[in-house]
Design an enzyme around this catalytic site. Structure first.
Site, short mmCIF file in Angstrom:
data_model
loop_
_atom_site.label_atom_id
_atom_site.label_comp_id
_atom_site.label_asym_id
_atom_site.label_seq_id
_atom_site.Cartn_x
_atom_site.Cartn_y
_atom_site.Cartn_z
N TYR A 1 -9.51 14.81 -4.65
CA TYR A 1 -8.70 14.36 -5.80
C TYR A 1 -7.96 15.54 -6.43
CZ TYR A 1 -7.58 11.91 -10.19
OH TYR A 1 -6.94 11.36 -11.27
N ASP B 1 0.89 -1.16 0.00
CA ASP B 1 0.00 0.00 0.00
C ASP B 1 0.93 1.21 0.00
OD1 ASP B 1 -1.47 2.23 0.80
OD2 ASP B 1 -2.73 1.09 2.19
N VAL B 2 0.88 2.02 -1.08
CA VAL B 2 1.87 3.10 -1.21
C VAL B 2 1.71 4.18 -0.14
CG1 VAL B 2 2.23 2.76 -3.70
CG2 VAL B 2 0.48 4.40 -2.91
#
Ligand code: NAD
Length: 276
Positions: A174, A74-75
């Site tokens: 986002y 998981d980055v």
């Protein structure tokens, strides 16, 4: 272009290079991993879920004559990113190219957006890029330039979005993450250029992948989407992969700190196409 006297194969411009692509078991990341493999690089295919999709991508890259391995991480998690880089260095010895691609959306009207939705998107899309880039840079600095491999000590390509400049209602998390990616990329590029590390972004427009399927998978949705695209077609992951391969190669050796918009003109204010 290789250093003077070193043979250069234009068909495999990334020969002898080692690449890590995050989120490489789907969409744009998959296309980038395949393209880098076809260009001669050995590739680490990062994934967080669906290992079978990572295995499928690895099979394609190996068929193209390059090495490939899968690495789960998981980055947004520092420990997992560090473990993934340790795994890569053990398997491939070093890293030359990082494609910081992993990303997600969690959309909501502004007043309804939860802190969790905000934090998840910022953690994966922005902090994830920071964590992976930092590990890559540590290795680039340790190893330095190897002229037989590349003119650069390392190349980082950040997957941004047209929403690094186009505001996007209903998606403030986002858009904020991609605006952050823009300044992360430019500041890294400025700081690291003297060390011969190149950092650039690709800003895709509307590319047909699972992340935005609802925007293109019915004729009505596609018609509505095309109003935003002067070129009158939705992009394919390969449009991005070709740009990434070139940006990773010495063909673009004098480019750093740039965002390349691969968007069919989406950032050209299409609403003004008929005079506004
Ligand atoms: P996608 O959903 O097909 O791929 C996203 C990938 O990121 C998947 O492999 C997913 O598993 C991975 N991922 C998500 N969270 C992760 C995490 N925590 N750790 C590791 N991997 C994780 O979507 P895509 O369109 O291929 O998106 C790739 C990138 O391109 C994203 O950064 C996205 O913001 C960007 N982008 C896409 C478009 C588009 O139109 N498709 C436009 C602009 C930017």
């Amino acid at each position: 272009m290789a250093a003077a006297g070193i043979p250069f194969d234009p068909l495999r411009p990334l020969q002898n290079q080692k690449a890590l692509v995050t989120g490489a078991n789907s969409g744009i990341g998959e296309a980038c991993a395949r393209a880098l493999g076809a260009a001669g690089a050995d590739v680490v295919v990062n994934f967080v879920t669906r290992p079978e999709e990572a295995e499928r991508v690895i099979g394609v890259i190996q068929q193209q004559g390059s090495q490939a391995i899968a690495a789960q991480a998981d980055v947004s998690r520092e420990d997992q990113v560090q473990a993934m880089f340790a795994e890569m260095l053990k398997a491939f010895g070093t890293i030359d190219i990082l494609i910081n691609n992993a990303g997600l959306q969690q959309d909501a009207a502004f007043e309804e957006m939860t802190l969790k939705q905000w934090e998840t998107v910022i953690s994966v899309n922005l902090t994830g890029q920071f964590l992976c880039a930092r590990e890559a840079v540590r290795e680039f600095l340790r190893r330095g330039v190897v002229p037989a491999v590349s003119r650069a000590a390392g190349k980082i390509i950040c997957m941004s979005s047209v929403h690094e400049v186009i505001p996007w209602s209903g998606h403030v998390n986002y858009a904020a993450s991609k605006g952050g990616v823009m300044q992360l990329m430019k500041s890294m590029a400025q700081e690291l250029a003297p060390k011969k590390i190149r950092v650039n972004s690709i800003a895709p427009g509307a590319i047909k992948t699972p992340i935005n399927r609802d925007a293109w998978n019915t004729p009505e949705a596609l018609k509505s989407l095309l109003r935003l695209i002067p070129d009158q077609r939705a992009g394919e992951p390969e449009d991005i992969a070709r740009t990434a391969t070139w940006l990773a190669s010495d063909q673009s050796d004098y480019i750093t700190g740039a965002t390349i918009f691969v968007d069919g003109g989406m950032t050209l204010y299409p609403g003004f196409a008929t005079g506004g």
